[in-house]
Design a protein around this motif. Sequence first.
Motif, PDB file in Angstrom:
ATOM      1  N   HIS A  40       0.847  -1.195   0.000  1.00  0.00           N
ATOM      2  CA  HIS A  40       0.000   0.000   0.000  1.00  0.00           C
ATOM      3  C   HIS A  40       0.878   1.239   0.000  1.00  0.00           C
ATOM      4  CE1 HIS A  40      -2.482   3.215   1.814  1.00  0.00           C
ATOM      5  NE2 HIS A  40      -3.448   2.662   1.123  1.00  0.00           N
ATOM      6  N   TYR A  41       0.779   2.031  -1.047  1.00  0.00           N
ATOM      7  CA  TYR A  41       1.545   3.279  -1.151  1.00  0.00           C
ATOM      8  C   TYR A  41       0.723   4.458  -0.637  1.00  0.00           C
ATOM      9  CZ  TYR A  41       4.711   6.786  -3.092  1.00  0.00           C
ATOM     10  OH  TYR A  41       5.580   7.843  -3.240  1.00  0.00           O
ATOM     11  N   SER A  42      -0.515   4.588  -1.121  1.00  0.00           N
ATOM     12  CA  SER A  42      -1.395   5.670  -0.658  1.00  0.00           C
ATOM     13  C   SER A  42      -2.830   5.330  -1.014  1.00  0.00           C
ATOM     14  CB  SER A  42      -1.007   7.010  -1.287  1.00  0.00           C
ATOM     15  OG  SER A  42      -1.149   6.965  -2.696  1.00  0.00           O
ATOM     16  N   LEU A  88     -10.333   2.647  -3.257  1.00  0.00           N
ATOM     17  CA  LEU A  88      -9.308   2.799  -4.280  1.00  0.00           C
ATOM     18  C   LEU A  88      -7.977   3.173  -3.626  1.00  0.00           C
ATOM     19  CD1 LEU A  88     -11.206   4.867  -7.018  1.00  0.00           C
ATOM     20  CD2 LEU A  88     -10.838   2.396  -6.957  1.00  0.00           C
ATOM     21  N   SER A  89      -6.902   2.605  -4.130  1.00  0.00           N
ATOM     22  CA  SER A  89      -5.593   2.897  -3.568  1.00  0.00           C
ATOM     23  C   SER A  89      -4.524   2.782  -4.648  1.00  0.00           C
ATOM     24  CB  SER A  89      -5.274   1.938  -2.421  1.00  0.00           C
ATOM     25  OG  SER A  89      -5.147   0.603  -2.910  1.00  0.00           O
ATOM     26  N   ILE A  90      -3.348   3.277  -4.334  1.00  0.00           N
ATOM     27  CA  ILE A  90      -2.174   3.110  -5.187  1.00  0.00           C
ATOM     28  C   ILE A  90      -1.259   2.091  -4.504  1.00  0.00           C
ATOM     29  CG2 ILE A  90      -0.123   4.222  -6.148  1.00  0.00           C
ATOM     30  CD1 ILE A  90      -1.721   6.789  -6.375  1.00  0.00           C
ATOM     31  N   PRO A  91      -1.066   0.929  -5.101  1.00  0.00           N
ATOM     32  CA  PRO A  91      -0.168  -0.068  -4.501  1.00  0.00           C
ATOM     33  C   PRO A  91       1.291   0.316  -4.699  1.00  0.00           C
ATOM     34  CG  PRO A  91      -1.071  -0.891  -6.561  1.00  0.00           C
ATOM     35  CD  PRO A  91      -1.727   0.442  -6.316  1.00  0.00           C
ATOM     36  N   ARG A  92       2.167  -0.310  -3.929  1.00  0.00           N
ATOM     37  CA  ARG A  92       3.600  -0.047  -4.085  1.00  0.00           C
ATOM     38  C   ARG A  92       4.116  -0.599  -5.408  1.00  0.00           C
ATOM     39  NH1 ARG A  92       6.064   2.367  -0.162  1.00  0.00           N
ATOM     40  NH2 ARG A  92       5.119   2.447   1.917  1.00  0.00           N
ATOM     41  N   SER A  93       3.568  -1.732  -5.824  1.00  0.00           N
ATOM     42  CA  SER A  93       4.003  -2.316  -7.095  1.00  0.00           C
ATOM     43  C   SER A  93       2.875  -3.161  -7.656  1.00  0.00           C
ATOM     44  CB  SER A  93       5.261  -3.177  -6.917  1.00  0.00           C
ATOM     45  OG  SER A  93       4.993  -4.278  -6.071  1.00  0.00           O
ATOM     46  N   VAL A  94       2.938  -3.389  -8.952  1.00  0.00           N
ATOM     47  CA  VAL A  94       1.954  -4.240  -9.630  1.00  0.00           C
ATOM     48  C   VAL A  94       2.709  -5.219 -10.523  1.00  0.00           C
ATOM     49  CG1 VAL A  94       0.006  -4.336 -11.215  1.00  0.00           C
ATOM     50  CG2 VAL A  94       0.182  -2.440  -9.588  1.00  0.00           C
ATOM     51  N   LEU A  95       2.507  -6.503 -10.266  1.00  0.00           N
ATOM     52  CA  LEU A  95       3.094  -7.547 -11.099  1.00  0.00           C
ATOM     53  C   LEU A  95       2.121  -7.866 -12.218  1.00  0.00           C
ATOM     54  CD1 LEU A  95       4.375  -9.899  -8.250  1.00  0.00           C
ATOM     55  CD2 LEU A  95       5.641  -8.100  -9.441  1.00  0.00           C
ATOM     56  N   ARG A  96       2.636  -7.989 -13.446  1.00  0.00           N
ATOM     57  CA  ARG A  96       1.776  -8.216 -14.611  1.00  0.00           C
ATOM     58  C   ARG A  96       2.244  -9.444 -15.381  1.00  0.00           C
ATOM     59  NH1 ARG A  96      -0.558  -3.161 -16.670  1.00  0.00           N
ATOM     60  NH2 ARG A  96       0.052  -1.399 -15.388  1.00  0.00           N
ATOM     61  N   ALA A  97       1.298 -10.091 -16.027  1.00  0.00           N
ATOM     62  CA  ALA A  97       1.614 -11.236 -16.887  1.00  0.00           C
ATOM     63  C   ALA A  97       0.520 -11.354 -17.935  1.00  0.00           C
ATOM     64  CB  ALA A  97       1.720 -12.516 -16.063  1.00  0.00           C
ATOM     65  N   GLY A  98       0.665 -12.317 -18.816  1.00  0.00           N
ATOM     66  CA  GLY A  98      -0.354 -12.569 -19.826  1.00  0.00           C
ATOM     67  C   GLY A  98      -1.583 -13.212 -19.216  1.00  0.00           C
ATOM     68  N   PRO A  99      -2.503 -13.709 -20.039  1.00  0.00           N
ATOM     69  CA  PRO A  99      -3.711 -14.345 -19.519  1.00  0.00           C
ATOM     70  C   PRO A  99      -3.396 -15.674 -18.833  1.00  0.00           C
ATOM     71  CG  PRO A  99      -3.593 -14.618 -21.889  1.00  0.00           C
ATOM     72  CD  PRO A  99      -2.480 -13.687 -21.518  1.00  0.00           C
ATOM     73  N   LEU A 100      -4.267 -16.070 -17.926  1.00  0.00           N
ATOM     74  CA  LEU A 100      -4.124 -17.368 -17.275  1.00  0.00           C
ATOM     75  C   LEU A 100      -4.291 -18.495 -18.291  1.00  0.00           C
ATOM     76  CD1 LEU A 100      -6.215 -16.652 -14.085  1.00  0.00           C
ATOM     77  CD2 LEU A 100      -3.770 -17.205 -14.101  1.00  0.00           C
ATOM     78  N   PRO A 101      -3.634 -19.626 -18.091  1.00  0.00           N
ATOM     79  CA  PRO A 101      -3.861 -20.772 -18.977  1.00  0.00           C
ATOM     80  C   PRO A 101      -5.320 -21.200 -18.917  1.00  0.00           C
ATOM     81  CG  PRO A 101      -1.963 -21.140 -17.541  1.00  0.00           C
ATOM     82  CD  PRO A 101      -2.648 -19.912 -17.041  1.00  0.00           C
ATOM     83  N   LYS A 102      -5.827 -21.670 -20.037  1.00  0.00           N
ATOM     84  CA  LYS A 102      -7.226 -22.119 -20.061  1.00  0.00           C
ATOM     85  C   LYS A 102      -7.405 -23.437 -19.319  1.00  0.00           C
ATOM     86  CE  LYS A 102      -8.884 -19.725 -24.173  1.00  0.00           C
ATOM     87  NZ  LYS A 102      -7.768 -18.782 -24.267  1.00  0.00           N
TER      88      LYS A 102
END
Length: 396
Positions: A40-42, A88-102
């Motif tokens: 949690h950043y803010s 609503l908040s601003i997180p410290r970081s956001v991890l991203r990836a492609g779509p989940l496997p089907k």
Amino acid sequence: MNDIFRGELRTQAQYLLSGYQTDAPIFFASARHTMLAQGHYSSVAPAQSLEALNHAVLAAIKQAKATGHPDPMVVGAIPFDGQNPACLSIPRSVLRAGPLPKSLAQLNPQAVPCTIKSLPEPQTYADGVAKAVEHLKNKDLDKVVLARALDLTAAQAIDIPKLLLTLAQRNAHGYTFAVNLSASPEPRILIGASPELLLRKQGKLVFSNPLAGSAARSSDPVEDRQRGEALLQSAKDLHEHKVVVEAVAAGLRPFCSTLNVPARPVLLHTETMWHLSTEISGELIDEATTSLTLAAALHPTPAVCGYPNVAARELIAQIEPFDRGFYTGMVGWCDAKGDGEWIITIRCAEIAGNTLRLFAGAGIVAASLPASELAETSAKFRTMLNGMGLVHAGEV
């Protein structure tokens, strides 16, 4: 994108899902990408309208940039009533990836012993639908959406990460999410598997995918297909769908230089439901218009409220015996460029400890039958009930 890289992204997406814990501000997965926010950043300051909330979001992002955040993004949930506090908040970081496997590793959810209370009782809900139909026949309304809730109490705390995994397994084509609504150590989690995109903005491009008009699916393939085809031909459901599509198009048109609105809907299906679906796309006049500005111009759509909006809200307040809270609100994110994605918060539950409140609603028009609308809400409840292993919990 080559197959090896695509496979790596899907593996990373599965890692994000398996790494989810309830203190995460948000987990959000779609057919396009997966994200897991951390820390949690803010927080975004409270606001008493969606317009004021949009200003608060822009101010929070600006402040985060000024204090050194490298890539601020606002994430969280907005309630059905835009005058109520958002989360609503601003997180410290956001991890991203492609779509989940089907094809995720399958879990067999073990039955969780629960007591279940309906709000309102099924017959009371059907009576409310009949009351709404009378309003509609008197031309006070074109459509109203009436919801039900189920309050479940388990003998022990609900395993939320496991439930999220189960929902993701069953929702490969939709949006699976979990939002932490609580600032205290005891989490209150909004979790769900929504099929409906309210608004996605990427650069100058904007997309919306209203769903309205539904039918329960069948385990028999022939009967299942017949139900889908019947939905495509249903005058009642086509009218309900048209009301929603026209409202979404009207909300987006002032912001767009071009807008493509297909003339007829197509079928979309989840594990338990058929839906009428229309994919609307357009190009913005001003690329600086934020995803939240656009989403606020549409919220709440007739798909979750009714039309006209004010009259529908008044009738909902008269008939529904509970506060919707974040149900039929929106969940999503908006980054510093204004890009983002907001989904309609349906097929969802709020969980705290060993208690869980489920929600389901149905769109009511003049041709609606109370028994049919009651059956539709029961079918929609099954998305979450199945995920908890409550398939044989009795009639709801």
